[in-house]
Design a protein around this motif. Structure first.
Motif, PDB file in Angstrom:
ATOM      1  N   TYR A 138       0.869  -1.184   0.000  1.00  0.00           N
ATOM      2  CA  TYR A 138       0.000   0.000   0.000  1.00  0.00           C
ATOM      3  C   TYR A 138       0.903   1.231   0.000  1.00  0.00           C
ATOM      4  O   TYR A 138       1.094   1.881   1.035  1.00  0.00           O
ATOM      5  N   PRO A 139       1.491   1.576  -1.156  1.00  0.00           N
ATOM      6  CA  PRO A 139       2.458   2.672  -1.226  1.00  0.00           C
ATOM      7  C   PRO A 139       1.849   4.007  -0.772  1.00  0.00           C
ATOM      8  O   PRO A 139       0.675   4.290  -1.019  1.00  0.00           O
ATOM      9  N   GLY A 140       2.670   4.800  -0.110  1.00  0.00           N
ATOM     10  CA  GLY A 140       2.243   6.124   0.310  1.00  0.00           C
ATOM     11  C   GLY A 140       1.324   6.151   1.506  1.00  0.00           C
ATOM     12  O   GLY A 140       0.739   7.191   1.805  1.00  0.00           O
ATOM     13  N   CYS A 141       1.221   5.020   2.213  1.00  0.00           N
ATOM     14  CA  CYS A 141       0.285   4.936   3.341  1.00  0.00           C
ATOM     15  C   CYS A 141       0.987   4.914   4.696  1.00  0.00           C
ATOM     16  O   CYS A 141       0.401   4.503   5.702  1.00  0.00           O
ATOM     17  N   GLY A 142       2.240   5.347   4.724  1.00  0.00           N
ATOM     18  CA  GLY A 142       2.931   5.515   5.984  1.00  0.00           C
ATOM     19  C   GLY A 142       3.540   4.253   6.548  1.00  0.00           C
ATOM     20  O   GLY A 142       3.550   3.199   5.906  1.00  0.00           O
ATOM     21  N   PRO A 143       4.063   4.348   7.771  1.00  0.00           N
ATOM     22  CA  PRO A 143       4.782   3.218   8.370  1.00  0.00           C
ATOM     23  C   PRO A 143       3.924   1.983   8.595  1.00  0.00           C
ATOM     24  O   PRO A 143       4.451   0.868   8.619  1.00  0.00           O
ATOM     25  N   LEU A 144       2.617   2.161   8.780  1.00  0.00           N
ATOM     26  CA  LEU A 144       1.755   0.984   8.938  1.00  0.00           C
ATOM     27  C   LEU A 144       1.868   0.077   7.716  1.00  0.00           C
ATOM     28  O   LEU A 144       1.849  -1.149   7.846  1.00  0.00           O
ATOM     29  N   ALA A 145       2.011   0.673   6.534  1.00  0.00           N
ATOM     30  CA  ALA A 145       2.153  -0.127   5.314  1.00  0.00           C
ATOM     31  C   ALA A 145       3.455  -0.915   5.338  1.00  0.00           C
ATOM     32  O   ALA A 145       3.513  -2.063   4.875  1.00  0.00           O
ATOM     33  N   GLY A 146       4.526  -0.327   5.866  1.00  0.00           N
ATOM     34  CA  GLY A 146       5.782  -1.047   5.979  1.00  0.00           C
ATOM     35  C   GLY A 146       5.700  -2.194   6.960  1.00  0.00           C
ATOM     36  O   GLY A 146       6.217  -3.289   6.706  1.00  0.00           O
ATOM     37  N   VAL A 147       5.039  -1.968   8.089  1.00  0.00           N
ATOM     38  CA  VAL A 147       4.842  -3.041   9.070  1.00  0.00           C
ATOM     39  C   VAL A 147       4.025  -4.171   8.451  1.00  0.00           C
ATOM     40  O   VAL A 147       4.360  -5.352   8.592  1.00  0.00           O
ATOM     41  N   GLN A 148       2.952  -3.818   7.759  1.00  0.00           N
ATOM     42  CA  GLN A 148       2.107  -4.842   7.127  1.00  0.00           C
ATOM     43  C   GLN A 148       2.889  -5.655   6.094  1.00  0.00           C
ATOM     44  O   GLN A 148       2.794  -6.887   6.052  1.00  0.00           O
TER      45      GLN A 148
END
Length: 202
Positions: free
Chosen positions: A70-80
């Motif tokens: 989910y690009p551009g969606c912040g650190p939560l996207a990186g964790v996911q």
């Protein structure tokens, strides 16, 4: 209690370093840069991921690049993305702006991770929680994905839906939570680096 052998590690870099005015990952510090300092602190984990908006020249031997789903969606996207990629039961997730991170804090998070908790989040001496230097259970990946699908991008949303242990830390462990967000932060870090016990962080 979790074990390092069943835990993955991820360094998160999904932002554009707007406040910093330069790429934080490659900012010089110690004997390398922010990225290499953090990579050393997390080197003992068997699965290691560079998650988020990584670009050319950031590859590290032994570290797997994981793009945000989910690009551009912040650190939560990186964790996911890192939770989706890992095969162990736990993930230590750290933002890329923690140049004073040492191995002792990730080891403590691993030691404290056990049911019924699904996450262990350190709290610094000022009372601030640090969800971007924390450990998360693999089972939280669907929760993170559902939040992203719903357009809810804050890490607080994940914590609100998880069984979280908030772990107070102080002294050298609290120092490891120092994050660098601006040129002023960086200048202060460099000015004080001679007094930092970098050789005691591991």
């Amino acid at each position: 209690m979790a074990a390092v052998a069943e835990t993955a590690a991820a360094i998160l870099a999904g932002g554009n370093s707007g406040r910093m005015g330069r790429d934080k990952i490659t900012a010089p510090f110690g004997e390398g840069c922010f990225l290499t300092q953090e990579a050393e602190a997390l080197a003992e984990f068997p699965q290691r991921y560079l998650a988020g908006g990584w670009g050319e020249g950031w590859e590290l031997p032994g570290w797997q690049l994981v793009a945000d789903q989910y690009p551009g969606c912040g650190p939560l996207a990186g964790v996911q993305a890192a939770l989706a990629a890992c095969t162990g039961r736990w993930l230590v997730a750290c933002s890329c702006d923690l140049p004073v991170l040492g191995a002792r804090l990730p080891r403590l998070l691993v030691a404290e991770a056990q049911p019924p908790y699904q996450a262990v989040v350190p709290v610094d001496p000022a009372g601030q929680a640090h969800p971007l230097c924390a450990i998360y259970a693999k089972e939280l990946e669907p929760v993170a994905r559902a939040l992203l699908e719903a357009g809810q991008y804050r890490m607080a949303g994940l914590l609100d839906r998880a069984k979280v242990r908030y772990l107070p830390v102080s002294g050298g462990l609290g120092l490891m939570l120092t994050n660098i967000n601006s040129p002023l932060d960086y200048r202060i870090l460099l000015a004080n680096s001679a007094q930092l016990p970098l050789d005691q962080l591991f």
